[in-house]
Design a protein around this motif. Structure first.
Motif, PDB file in Angstrom:
ATOM      1  N   TRP A 117      -4.405   6.176 -14.031  1.00  0.00           N
ATOM      2  CA  TRP A 117      -3.365   6.369 -13.181  1.00  0.00           C
ATOM      3  C   TRP A 117      -2.116   5.699 -13.494  1.00  0.00           C
ATOM      4  O   TRP A 117      -0.971   6.159 -13.340  1.00  0.00           O
ATOM      5  CB  TRP A 117      -3.801   6.066 -11.756  1.00  0.00           C
ATOM      6  CG  TRP A 117      -2.926   6.071 -10.395  1.00  0.00           C
ATOM      7  CD1 TRP A 117      -2.058   7.226 -10.177  1.00  0.00           C
ATOM      8  CD2 TRP A 117      -2.663   5.280  -9.572  1.00  0.00           C
ATOM      9  NE1 TRP A 117      -1.135   7.013  -9.142  1.00  0.00           N
ATOM     10  CE2 TRP A 117      -1.621   5.586  -8.691  1.00  0.00           C
ATOM     11  CE3 TRP A 117      -3.199   3.992  -9.289  1.00  0.00           C
ATOM     12  CZ2 TRP A 117      -0.907   5.251  -7.749  1.00  0.00           C
ATOM     13  CZ3 TRP A 117      -2.457   3.285  -8.373  1.00  0.00           C
ATOM     14  CH2 TRP A 117      -1.798   3.644  -7.525  1.00  0.00           C
ATOM     15  N   THR A 146       1.039  -1.100   0.132  1.00  0.00           N
ATOM     16  CA  THR A 146       0.028   0.029  -0.088  1.00  0.00           C
ATOM     17  C   THR A 146       0.899   1.310  -0.038  1.00  0.00           C
ATOM     18  O   THR A 146       1.894   1.370   0.767  1.00  0.00           O
ATOM     19  CB  THR A 146      -0.784   0.092   1.111  1.00  0.00           C
ATOM     20  OG1 THR A 146      -1.684  -1.196   1.160  1.00  0.00           O
ATOM     21  CG2 THR A 146      -1.772   1.140   1.334  1.00  0.00           C
ATOM     22  N   ARG A 165     -11.370   4.212  -2.116  1.00  0.00           N
ATOM     23  CA  ARG A 165     -11.051   5.075  -0.853  1.00  0.00           C
ATOM     24  C   ARG A 165      -9.968   5.919  -1.226  1.00  0.00           C
ATOM     25  O   ARG A 165      -9.547   7.002  -0.345  1.00  0.00           O
ATOM     26  CB  ARG A 165     -10.723   4.049   0.002  1.00  0.00           C
ATOM     27  CG  ARG A 165     -11.821   3.350   0.753  1.00  0.00           C
ATOM     28  CD  ARG A 165     -11.198   2.144   1.953  1.00  0.00           C
ATOM     29  NE  ARG A 165     -12.643   1.587   2.289  1.00  0.00           N
ATOM     30  CZ  ARG A 165     -12.919   0.332   1.804  1.00  0.00           C
ATOM     31  NH1 ARG A 165     -12.048  -0.427   1.098  1.00  0.00           N
ATOM     32  NH2 ARG A 165     -13.782  -0.326   2.209  1.00  0.00           N
ATOM     33  N   ASN A 166      -9.464   5.914  -2.326  1.00  0.00           N
ATOM     34  CA  ASN A 166      -8.279   6.911  -2.627  1.00  0.00           C
ATOM     35  C   ASN A 166      -8.775   7.542  -3.754  1.00  0.00           C
ATOM     36  O   ASN A 166      -7.519   7.760  -5.057  1.00  0.00           O
ATOM     37  CB  ASN A 166      -6.967   6.012  -3.034  1.00  0.00           C
ATOM     38  CG  ASN A 166      -6.396   5.596  -1.599  1.00  0.00           C
ATOM     39  OD1 ASN A 166      -6.129   6.303  -0.752  1.00  0.00           O
ATOM     40  ND2 ASN A 166      -7.011   4.150  -1.283  1.00  0.00           N
ATOM     41  N   ARG A 167      -9.797   8.169  -4.251  1.00  0.00           N
ATOM     42  CA  ARG A 167     -10.105   9.231  -4.960  1.00  0.00           C
ATOM     43  C   ARG A 167      -9.867   8.375  -6.638  1.00  0.00           C
ATOM     44  O   ARG A 167      -9.707   9.001  -7.666  1.00  0.00           O
ATOM     45  CB  ARG A 167      -9.526  10.344  -4.963  1.00  0.00           C
ATOM     46  CG  ARG A 167     -10.068  11.192  -3.974  1.00  0.00           C
ATOM     47  CD  ARG A 167      -9.176  12.411  -3.637  1.00  0.00           C
ATOM     48  NE  ARG A 167      -8.092  12.002  -3.044  1.00  0.00           N
ATOM     49  CZ  ARG A 167      -7.034  12.820  -2.751  1.00  0.00           C
ATOM     50  NH1 ARG A 167      -6.763  13.847  -3.288  1.00  0.00           N
ATOM     51  NH2 ARG A 167      -5.959  12.325  -2.180  1.00  0.00           N
ATOM     52  N   PHE A 196      -9.460  -0.509  -3.064  1.00  0.00           N
ATOM     53  CA  PHE A 196      -8.502   0.504  -2.910  1.00  0.00           C
ATOM     54  C   PHE A 196      -8.864   1.699  -3.803  1.00  0.00           C
ATOM     55  O   PHE A 196      -8.747   2.610  -2.912  1.00  0.00           O
ATOM     56  CB  PHE A 196      -7.322  -0.033  -3.749  1.00  0.00           C
ATOM     57  CG  PHE A 196      -6.065   0.972  -3.704  1.00  0.00           C
ATOM     58  CD1 PHE A 196      -5.234   1.278  -2.277  1.00  0.00           C
ATOM     59  CD2 PHE A 196      -5.719   1.816  -4.699  1.00  0.00           C
ATOM     60  CE1 PHE A 196      -4.290   1.835  -2.238  1.00  0.00           C
ATOM     61  CE2 PHE A 196      -4.709   2.823  -4.583  1.00  0.00           C
ATOM     62  CZ  PHE A 196      -4.010   2.959  -3.219  1.00  0.00           C
ATOM     63  N   ALA A 207      -1.694   6.371   1.770  1.00  0.00           N
ATOM     64  CA  ALA A 207      -3.127   5.872   1.178  1.00  0.00           C
ATOM     65  C   ALA A 207      -3.947   5.586   2.326  1.00  0.00           C
ATOM     66  O   ALA A 207      -3.580   4.888   3.322  1.00  0.00           O
ATOM     67  CB  ALA A 207      -2.855   4.654   0.214  1.00  0.00           C
ATOM     68  N   VAL A 208      -5.151   5.499   1.901  1.00  0.00           N
ATOM     69  CA  VAL A 208      -6.429   5.437   2.826  1.00  0.00           C
ATOM     70  C   VAL A 208      -6.848   3.772   2.717  1.00  0.00           C
ATOM     71  O   VAL A 208      -7.023   3.437   1.609  1.00  0.00           O
ATOM     72  CB  VAL A 208      -7.574   6.392   2.988  1.00  0.00           C
ATOM     73  CG1 VAL A 208      -8.727   5.801   3.937  1.00  0.00           C
ATOM     74  CG2 VAL A 208      -7.034   7.802   3.015  1.00  0.00           C
ATOM     75  N   THR A 209      -6.767   3.132   3.708  1.00  0.00           N
ATOM     76  CA  THR A 209      -7.580   1.624   3.629  1.00  0.00           C
ATOM     77  C   THR A 209      -8.312   1.424   4.831  1.00  0.00           C
ATOM     78  O   THR A 209      -8.280   2.506   5.679  1.00  0.00           O
ATOM     79  CB  THR A 209      -6.343   0.567   3.728  1.00  0.00           C
ATOM     80  OG1 THR A 209      -5.979   0.607   4.907  1.00  0.00           O
ATOM     81  CG2 THR A 209      -5.560   1.030   2.747  1.00  0.00           C
ATOM     82  N   ARG A 234      -4.396   7.549   7.492  1.00  0.00           N
ATOM     83  CA  ARG A 234      -3.503   7.489   6.151  1.00  0.00           C
ATOM     84  C   ARG A 234      -2.458   6.479   6.681  1.00  0.00           C
ATOM     85  O   ARG A 234      -2.265   6.001   7.624  1.00  0.00           O
ATOM     86  CB  ARG A 234      -2.898   8.773   5.929  1.00  0.00           C
ATOM     87  CG  ARG A 234      -1.778   9.255   6.831  1.00  0.00           C
ATOM     88  CD  ARG A 234      -1.305  10.833   6.582  1.00  0.00           C
ATOM     89  NE  ARG A 234      -1.224  11.345   7.876  1.00  0.00           N
ATOM     90  CZ  ARG A 234       0.286  11.257   8.344  1.00  0.00           C
ATOM     91  NH1 ARG A 234       1.066  10.449   7.715  1.00  0.00           N
ATOM     92  NH2 ARG A 234       0.572  11.953   9.290  1.00  0.00           N
ATOM     93  N   ASN A 235      -1.855   5.740   5.599  1.00  0.00           N
ATOM     94  CA  ASN A 235      -1.007   4.712   5.823  1.00  0.00           C
ATOM     95  C   ASN A 235       0.417   5.315   6.230  1.00  0.00           C
ATOM     96  O   ASN A 235       1.098   6.367   5.452  1.00  0.00           O
ATOM     97  CB  ASN A 235      -0.690   3.875   4.542  1.00  0.00           C
ATOM     98  CG  ASN A 235       0.378   2.916   4.821  1.00  0.00           C
ATOM     99  OD1 ASN A 235       0.504   2.209   5.822  1.00  0.00           O
ATOM    100  ND2 ASN A 235       0.928   2.285   3.683  1.00  0.00           N
TER     101      ASN A 235
END
Lengths: 287, 405
Positions: free
Chosen positions: A228, A144, A216-218, A213, A148-150, A156-157
């Motif tokens: 991306w 990850t 949660r991460n736009r 994934f 990043a958000v999980t 945030r990580n």
């Protein structure tokens, strides 16, 4: 639905039709990887009877097992490569392929990954990296990205991701390549190379997981995730000319390693022949 | 390779390398030689005291008979590689001790569920945790039975001497092949490291069992189905073009996963249990000494069975009616025989090197009136004949008082 896929899709002859349709979410990169693998097998004209596919636990473990029509061994979490080692020693003339995820192969199974590369056993590993534990609900993985958000890093990580391909390359693999599911043709070519190279080969396939994934991460949609990959990928030749600052957050794609070195099962068999000759029947020198 | 048809060459090799006769060796070495005679040609392991000599012997001897030795990166990888090799047709083995056995439990469950033949040797050592790493013990009786999760059957065997280790390893392989189930060999550090004389037989004297293979394409489609009505499915090995699917998830007879239908899980797990229940008499093995007229019965296993026999002989010399029952197969436990024997005895003593494990199995089969007393010793030192004899004498004393009341 299974019947329809079976008649329309050219690679369907390689699939276990009674297991279809797949359990993968719509928009999952797993389908792309399965397709790329089937095409690689088809282009190399590998008879699926000469193939044993091993996988661990998680979404990506399902890609080839049960869907690929070959001998398939669906193992415990993280241990696919260790199982595959036993299979390869037993069947050195067959192609032994491990297809599984980043959490499975590089998280819980990280040790086996390193040691199989060190041994340089002739196994092809297709590691599907989607940055997340998908099947268990989107928890943080060893891959990850920082920040990043999980579901288990809701703010945030704060951990740094593992660079799998580079780690395996330095552990001693014969062949290592990294592509994304955006680079379908390159991915097929690398899988083909990995299957033909003698020794341990790894193809890291960066893959989209819009459900666990991206959402949660736009990057809600599969297309956003693929864009991306497209925008952030840097070919390895170009990456060599860029500064670490410029490479921040980029995905370096291409072949990392392609080298010849002694392969494990072959060396093991040489050794056995040597010892057996020394002690075996009919050899007068041994008496 | 070990496959059928290679026997003449293999027998020739074994005869030449290990000629029939008397040898002086450790229990660990005897286990390795037993494996070689049983047809084991794949070993994967990770070093641990007091099991390492098994790995060392296999590393030295396996290549001589065209077998494979791999030292894996850990115990989990070791049993995983053994399972993978077994699906290619190899008779395969791994050996470990206490902590390593704990690490292998998940994949042991996988082997049970996928009906993969293999032999897992646990040379028991003192615990919990690292414990006394170099000392023997008998503390894994229930870890062998219940260490992995879920409802599952298992076979576990325990040898009592170095020579016994040779023969019981062969029996472990044969049961494993015959019933497509992993077999645990519960050895212990004391026998593992004891050196004594053993007789190595001619390979022809050794009965070897091979797993059942599918007789035709049709049978190969049901790798987990009861196609012969004996509850043991033929095993379609990898590399034969059968397209076999093996999974640790609940699976149908075809091998395909089905974790949603209660009946599928129920049918599979019950068949696995029934497979052992139906063949219990073939699996169980025990020894009996002086049980016919015994008032006091000793039930002891593994390393403790030998001082127990010594104590029984001493007690007999003193005129006491004492007998000994030694289960060689400890799981499934031969409780029915103990039940029969317990009808005529006044006391049962259970000597073992733990704080009371097998005694719980014994108690299950004995009527309440008969006291079942543990003779337990921990600390890494085996029970002595004198210690057990003392317990026999005080039990005899107690029952004299009881009958006087």
């Amino acid at each position: 639905m299974a019947k329809e896929i079976y008649t329309k899709y050219k690679m369907a002859k390689y699939l276990r039709k009674e297991a279809l349709p797949t359990a993968l979410c719509p928009g999952c990169g797993g389908g792309t990887v399965l397709n790329a693998f089937a095409n690689a097998i088809d282009q190399l004209r590998i008879d699926p009877r000469d193939l044993v596919v091993v996988s661990g636990i998680g979404c990506s473990a399902w890609i080839a097992s049960p869907y690929f029509l070959a001998d398939t061994l669906h193992t415990t979490h993280g241990r696919a490569i260790a199982y595959a080692t036993g299979v390869k020693v037993g069947l050195p003339d067959k192609k032994v392929v491990v297809i599984s995820g980043d959490g499975d192969l590089a998280g819980i199974g990280g040790n086996h990954l390193l040691h199989a590369a060190r041994r340089n056993i002739d196994i092809t590993v297709i590691l599907v990296n989607n940055f997340i534990y998908g099947m268990t609900g989107g928890q943080v993985a060893p891959t990850t990205p920082f920040g990043a958000v999980t579901t288990t890093t809701p703010y945030r990580n704060v951990e740094h991701p593992l660079n799998i391909a580079e780690t395996v390359a330095s552990a001693g693999a014969s062949y290592v390549a990294r592509w994304t599911t955006f680079h379908v043709y390159q991915l097929i070519e690398s899988i083909k190379k990995a299957l033909t190279v003698k020794g341990f080969s790894l193809v890291e396939a960066i893959s989209q997981c819009p459900v666990q994934f991206g959402r949660r991460n736009r990057m809600k949609t599969p297309a956003e995730m693929l864009r991306w990959f497209q925008k952030n990928s840097v070919p390895i030749s170009k990456a060599k000319t860029l500064s670490p600052e410029e490479l921040k957050g980029k995905i370096i794609v291409g072949e990392l390693v392609n080298r010849e070195k002694p392969e494990f099962t072959e060396e093991l068999n040489f050794l056995i022949e040597e010892v057996a000759k020394q002690y075996g029947l009919g050899d007068k020198n041994a008496d | 390779m070990i496959f059928r048809g290679d026997e003449p060459e293999q027998i020739g090799l074994l005869k030449k390398l290990y000629p029939k006769g008397n040898y002086f060796m450790q229990g660990d070495e005897a286990i390795a030689y037993g494996a070689l005679f049983a047809g084991c040609r794949f070993y994967a392991g990770y070093p641990i005291t007091p099991a390492s000599e098994i790995a060392e012997t296999m590393a030295r001897e396996l290549p001589k008979v065209r077998g494979y030795y791999i030292q894996m990166e850990d115990e989990i990888a070791s049993i995983a590689a053994v399972i993978g090799a077994s699906w290619t047709g190899f008779k395969s083995m791994t050996a470990t001790s206490g902590p390593g056995f704990s690490l292998m439990q998940e994949n042991l469950g996988y082997a049970v569920f996928t009906e993969t033949p293999l032999v897992l040797v646990d040379v028991q050592r003192s615990g919990p945790s690292t414990g006394q790493a170099t000392k023997g013990a008998q503390g894994d009786f229930f870890q062998a039975r219940w260490g992995t999760h879920g409802d599952h059957p298992i076979i576990a065997i325990s040898p009592t001497s170095v020579e016994d280790s040779f023969w019981e390893t062969i029996r472990a392989f044969n049961l494993s092949e015959k019933f497509r189930i992993p077999v645990v060999l519960l050895a212990d550090g004391i026998i593992g490291h004891t050196r004594e004389q053993i007789r190595i037989p001619d390979p022809e004297e050794v009965e070897i069992v091979y797993r059942k293979l599918p007789a035709n394409e049709e049978e190969s489609k049901y790798p987990f189905g009861d196609v012969h009505g004996d509850l043991v499915p033929p095993m379609p090995l990898f590399g034969n073009g059968y397209f076999t699917h093996v999974t640790g998830s609940t699976h149908k007879e075809s091998g395909l996963r089905d974790v949603y239908t209660p009946e599928v899980h129920d049918r599979l797990v019950r068949r696995l249990h029934k497979k052992l229940e139906v063949h219990e008499t073939e699996i169980q093995k025990w020894e009996e000494y002086y049980v016919e007229d015994a008032d006091i019965l000793l039930v002891s296993w593994g390393v403790s069975a030998r001082p127990s026999l010594g104590a029984v002989i001493e007690a007999r010399k003193k005129g006491m009616k004492v007998g000994l029952f030694v289960p060689k197969t400890v799981h499934p436990f031969p409780g029915r025989r103990i039940k029969e024997l317990s009808k005529n005895v006044q006391t049962i003593l259970v000597p073992e090197m733990n704080l009371g494990q097998m005694i719980l199995e014994v108690q299950r089969f004995v009527r309440e009136e008969v006291p079942v007393i543990g003779v337990n010793k921990i600390g890494g030192v085996p029970l002595t004949t004198e210690e057990i004899l003392k317990e026999i004498e005080s039990s005899a004393e107690r029952s004299r008082h009881r009958s006087a009341d």
